[in-house]
Design a protein around this motif. Structure first.
Motif, PDB file in Angstrom:
ATOM      1  N   THR A 157       0.841  -1.322   0.072  1.00  0.00           N
ATOM      2  CA  THR A 157      -0.074   0.075   0.156  1.00  0.00           C
ATOM      3  C   THR A 157       0.778   0.979   0.057  1.00  0.00           C
ATOM      4  OG1 THR A 157      -1.799  -1.134   1.210  1.00  0.00           O
ATOM      5  CG2 THR A 157      -1.861   1.031   1.307  1.00  0.00           C
ATOM      6  N   VAL A 158       0.497   2.248  -0.872  1.00  0.00           N
ATOM      7  CA  VAL A 158       1.095   3.597  -0.785  1.00  0.00           C
ATOM      8  C   VAL A 158       0.060   4.514  -0.302  1.00  0.00           C
ATOM      9  CG1 VAL A 158       2.040   5.416  -2.286  1.00  0.00           C
ATOM     10  CG2 VAL A 158       2.511   2.936  -2.976  1.00  0.00           C
ATOM     11  N   PHE A 159       0.529   5.390   0.699  1.00  0.00           N
ATOM     12  CA  PHE A 159      -0.268   6.384   1.038  1.00  0.00           C
ATOM     13  C   PHE A 159       0.120   7.960   0.670  1.00  0.00           C
ATOM     14  CE2 PHE A 159      -1.692   3.656   4.436  1.00  0.00           C
ATOM     15  CZ  PHE A 159      -2.822   4.077   4.887  1.00  0.00           C
ATOM     16  N   VAL A 160      -0.928   8.555   0.268  1.00  0.00           N
ATOM     17  CA  VAL A 160      -0.679  10.034  -0.178  1.00  0.00           C
ATOM     18  C   VAL A 160      -1.896  10.816   0.709  1.00  0.00           C
ATOM     19  CG1 VAL A 160      -1.079  11.819  -2.048  1.00  0.00           C
ATOM     20  CG2 VAL A 160      -0.376   9.388  -2.691  1.00  0.00           C
ATOM     21  N   ARG A 181      -1.833  -1.022  -4.021  1.00  0.00           N
ATOM     22  CA  ARG A 181      -3.274  -0.391  -3.602  1.00  0.00           C
ATOM     23  C   ARG A 181      -2.550   1.231  -3.009  1.00  0.00           C
ATOM     24  NH1 ARG A 181      -6.204  -1.806   2.097  1.00  0.00           N
ATOM     25  NH2 ARG A 181      -8.084  -0.997   1.490  1.00  0.00           N
ATOM     26  N   VAL A 182      -3.113   2.014  -3.864  1.00  0.00           N
ATOM     27  CA  VAL A 182      -2.956   3.382  -3.449  1.00  0.00           C
ATOM     28  C   VAL A 182      -4.067   3.955  -2.608  1.00  0.00           C
ATOM     29  CG1 VAL A 182      -2.210   5.636  -4.369  1.00  0.00           C
ATOM     30  CG2 VAL A 182      -1.601   3.676  -5.546  1.00  0.00           C
ATOM     31  N   ARG A 183      -3.919   4.688  -1.442  1.00  0.00           N
ATOM     32  CA  ARG A 183      -4.748   5.199  -0.530  1.00  0.00           C
ATOM     33  C   ARG A 183      -4.477   6.595  -0.345  1.00  0.00           C
ATOM     34  NH1 ARG A 183      -9.072   3.224   2.422  1.00  0.00           N
ATOM     35  NH2 ARG A 183      -9.447   3.959   4.255  1.00  0.00           N
ATOM     36  N   VAL A 184      -5.581   7.437  -0.555  1.00  0.00           N
ATOM     37  CA  VAL A 184      -5.410   8.788  -0.579  1.00  0.00           C
ATOM     38  C   VAL A 184      -6.100   9.456   0.540  1.00  0.00           C
ATOM     39  CG1 VAL A 184      -6.085  11.089  -1.760  1.00  0.00           C
ATOM     40  CG2 VAL A 184      -5.187   9.250  -3.327  1.00  0.00           C
ATOM     41  N   LEU A 185      -5.708  10.178   1.475  1.00  0.00           N
ATOM     42  CA  LEU A 185      -6.246  10.567   2.564  1.00  0.00           C
ATOM     43  C   LEU A 185      -6.296  12.159   2.329  1.00  0.00           C
ATOM     44  CD1 LEU A 185      -4.473   8.795   5.390  1.00  0.00           C
ATOM     45  CD2 LEU A 185      -6.506   7.931   4.100  1.00  0.00           C
ATOM     46  N   CYS A 186      -7.491  12.731   2.116  1.00  0.00           N
ATOM     47  CA  CYS A 186      -7.842  14.010   2.095  1.00  0.00           C
ATOM     48  C   CYS A 186      -8.284  14.787   3.214  1.00  0.00           C
ATOM     49  CB  CYS A 186      -8.934  14.229   0.869  1.00  0.00           C
ATOM     50  SG  CYS A 186      -8.279  14.102  -0.813  1.00  0.00           S
ATOM     51  N   LYS A 207     -19.261  19.646  -4.428  1.00  0.00           N
ATOM     52  CA  LYS A 207     -18.622  19.743  -5.648  1.00  0.00           C
ATOM     53  C   LYS A 207     -17.270  19.324  -5.826  1.00  0.00           C
ATOM     54  CE  LYS A 207     -17.774  21.111  -9.793  1.00  0.00           C
ATOM     55  NZ  LYS A 207     -18.200  20.555 -11.020  1.00  0.00           N
ATOM     56  N   ARG A 208     -16.286  19.693  -4.678  1.00  0.00           N
ATOM     57  CA  ARG A 208     -14.884  19.410  -4.588  1.00  0.00           C
ATOM     58  C   ARG A 208     -14.715  17.898  -4.392  1.00  0.00           C
ATOM     59  NH1 ARG A 208     -11.306  23.098  -4.597  1.00  0.00           N
ATOM     60  NH2 ARG A 208     -10.423  21.406  -5.731  1.00  0.00           N
ATOM     61  N   GLU A 209     -15.626  17.311  -3.621  1.00  0.00           N
ATOM     62  CA  GLU A 209     -15.640  15.824  -3.071  1.00  0.00           C
ATOM     63  C   GLU A 209     -15.957  15.130  -4.421  1.00  0.00           C
ATOM     64  OE1 GLU A 209     -17.662  12.410  -0.516  1.00  0.00           O
ATOM     65  OE2 GLU A 209     -17.802  14.325   0.216  1.00  0.00           O
ATOM     66  N   ALA A 210     -16.930  15.513  -5.193  1.00  0.00           N
ATOM     67  CA  ALA A 210     -17.220  14.926  -6.551  1.00  0.00           C
ATOM     68  C   ALA A 210     -16.002  14.862  -7.441  1.00  0.00           C
ATOM     69  CB  ALA A 210     -18.485  15.309  -6.980  1.00  0.00           C
ATOM     70  N   GLU A 211     -15.628  16.087  -7.453  1.00  0.00           N
ATOM     71  CA  GLU A 211     -14.134  16.320  -8.403  1.00  0.00           C
ATOM     72  C   GLU A 211     -13.356  15.284  -8.002  1.00  0.00           C
ATOM     73  OE1 GLU A 211     -14.689  20.987  -9.535  1.00  0.00           O
ATOM     74  OE2 GLU A 211     -13.204  20.288  -8.021  1.00  0.00           O
ATOM     75  N   ALA A 212     -12.942  15.134  -6.629  1.00  0.00           N
ATOM     76  CA  ALA A 212     -11.598  14.297  -6.291  1.00  0.00           C
ATOM     77  C   ALA A 212     -12.077  12.957  -6.354  1.00  0.00           C
ATOM     78  CB  ALA A 212     -11.443  14.758  -4.702  1.00  0.00           C
ATOM     79  N   ARG A 213     -13.207  12.501  -6.192  1.00  0.00           N
ATOM     80  CA  ARG A 213     -13.706  11.183  -6.128  1.00  0.00           C
ATOM     81  C   ARG A 213     -13.569  10.819  -7.620  1.00  0.00           C
ATOM     82  NH1 ARG A 213     -15.563   8.425  -2.080  1.00  0.00           N
ATOM     83  NH2 ARG A 213     -16.462   9.592  -0.060  1.00  0.00           N
ATOM     84  N   LYS A 214     -13.981  11.405  -8.865  1.00  0.00           N
ATOM     85  CA  LYS A 214     -13.719  11.098 -10.117  1.00  0.00           C
ATOM     86  C   LYS A 214     -12.395  11.093 -10.426  1.00  0.00           C
ATOM     87  CE  LYS A 214     -15.474  12.577 -14.741  1.00  0.00           C
ATOM     88  NZ  LYS A 214     -16.027  13.471 -15.359  1.00  0.00           N
ATOM     89  N   VAL A 223      -9.862   6.922  -2.011  1.00  0.00           N
ATOM     90  CA  VAL A 223      -9.965   8.032  -1.343  1.00  0.00           C
ATOM     91  C   VAL A 223     -10.959   8.050  -0.098  1.00  0.00           C
ATOM     92  CG1 VAL A 223     -11.572   9.080  -2.880  1.00  0.00           C
ATOM     93  CG2 VAL A 223      -9.959  10.486  -1.672  1.00  0.00           C
ATOM     94  N   ARG A 224     -10.287   8.724   0.984  1.00  0.00           N
ATOM     95  CA  ARG A 224     -11.156   8.909   2.189  1.00  0.00           C
ATOM     96  C   ARG A 224     -10.950  10.408   2.385  1.00  0.00           C
ATOM     97  NH1 ARG A 224      -9.894   6.354   8.369  1.00  0.00           N
ATOM     98  NH2 ARG A 224     -11.460   7.446   9.412  1.00  0.00           N
ATOM     99  N   PHE A 225     -12.131  10.941   2.887  1.00  0.00           N
ATOM    100  CA  PHE A 225     -12.105  12.420   3.085  1.00  0.00           C
ATOM    101  C   PHE A 225     -12.474  12.515   4.740  1.00  0.00           C
ATOM    102  CE2 PHE A 225     -13.572  11.796  -1.268  1.00  0.00           C
ATOM    103  CZ  PHE A 225     -12.862  13.007  -1.909  1.00  0.00           C
TER     104      PHE A 225
END
Length: 240
Positions: A7-10, A35-40, A65-72, A81-83
């Motif tokens: 797993t890679v974390f960002v 597996r890449v896991r992004v934590l926003c 809007k920002r969540e929808a953009e980031a998920r896409k 991605v986890r917010f």
């Protein structure tokens, strides 16, 4: 996730940071089978959504809007991605957020971690997150920290390039060839409609770093690259 999948974390202060600065790395490592896991930590709703505020959007509309953009964008790049929605401008990590990130590191055991630069006189949220991530890494290594998961080892931490690196004391110590995945990064960038003005900027950055990568001994086929700075030294039996 398979049993042996790394797993890679960002860790991203705002919802678009991971796209501009590490989108190539995310897509590349996803294609390598990681597996890449992004934590926003925030949506960038206050400080990085000027276009939406000028359109008269409400705070909750902007967040959505920002969540929808980031998920896409994350889907295009191949990341989970986890917010956390802790707010931005200013972004102040809480004890609850600290524990959540430590447990993320303990449970998913990063091969390495990508996050922001140590300095940024233009955006205090970024270095604040960097120092927070480094502390969470330390806590995830501590035997006495309460968790249902075992301690982690010593995953490397790489800092991705800030918007104005010359003013942030950013030192390039690694170029990552993202040529094979650059079109995916570009597609992900174009998801971030609230910051359309940055699409061409970060395309130019990637091309400039690609040229520099070739000048530093990289293969002549490199066209696009991302720049990174290390926090901890490399360890091995050879220097190259």
């Amino acid at each position: 996730m398979t049993q042996h999948q790394e797993t890679v974390f960002v860790v991203s202060a705002h919802s678009a940071d991971f796209v501009w600065r590490a989108g190539g790395a995310i897509a590349l490592y996803h294609q390598k089978g990681y597996r890449v896991r992004v934590l926003c930590l925030s949506y960038g709703e206050r400080g990085e959504s000027a276009k939406l505020w000028k359109q008269g959007k409400t705070l909750e509309e902007i967040k959505a809007k920002r969540e929808a953009e980031a998920r896409k964008a994350a889907e295009i790049l191949g990341a989970e991605v986890r917010f956390f929605d802790v707010g931005d401008y200013p972004l102040h990590p809480t004890k609850e957020l600290q524990d959540a990130i430590v447990q993320e590191f303990r449970e998913h055991r990063p091969k390495f971690i990508l996050t922001h630069s140590l300095e940024d006189p233009y955006n205090a949220d970024h270095p604040r997150v960097t120092n927070f991530v480094l502390e969470c890494r330390i806590l995830a290594q501590a035997e006495g920290y309460p968790s249902d998961h075992a301690i982690i080892g010593a995953p490397p931490v790489f800092l991705f390039e800030p918007h104005q690196p010359e003013q942030c004391d950013f030192k390039i110590q690694a170029f990552l060839d993202i040529t094979p995945v650059f079109e995916l990064k570009r597609q992900a960038m174009e998801c971030m409609e609230a910051q359309e003005h940055l699409w061409e900027y970060y395309t130019a950055v990637a091309k400039r770093r690609g040229s520099q990568a070739v000048r530093n001994g990289g293969d002549k086929s490199i066209v696009y690259a991302e720049a990174y700075q290390r926090i901890y030294p490399t360890v091995g039996s050879e220097l190259v």
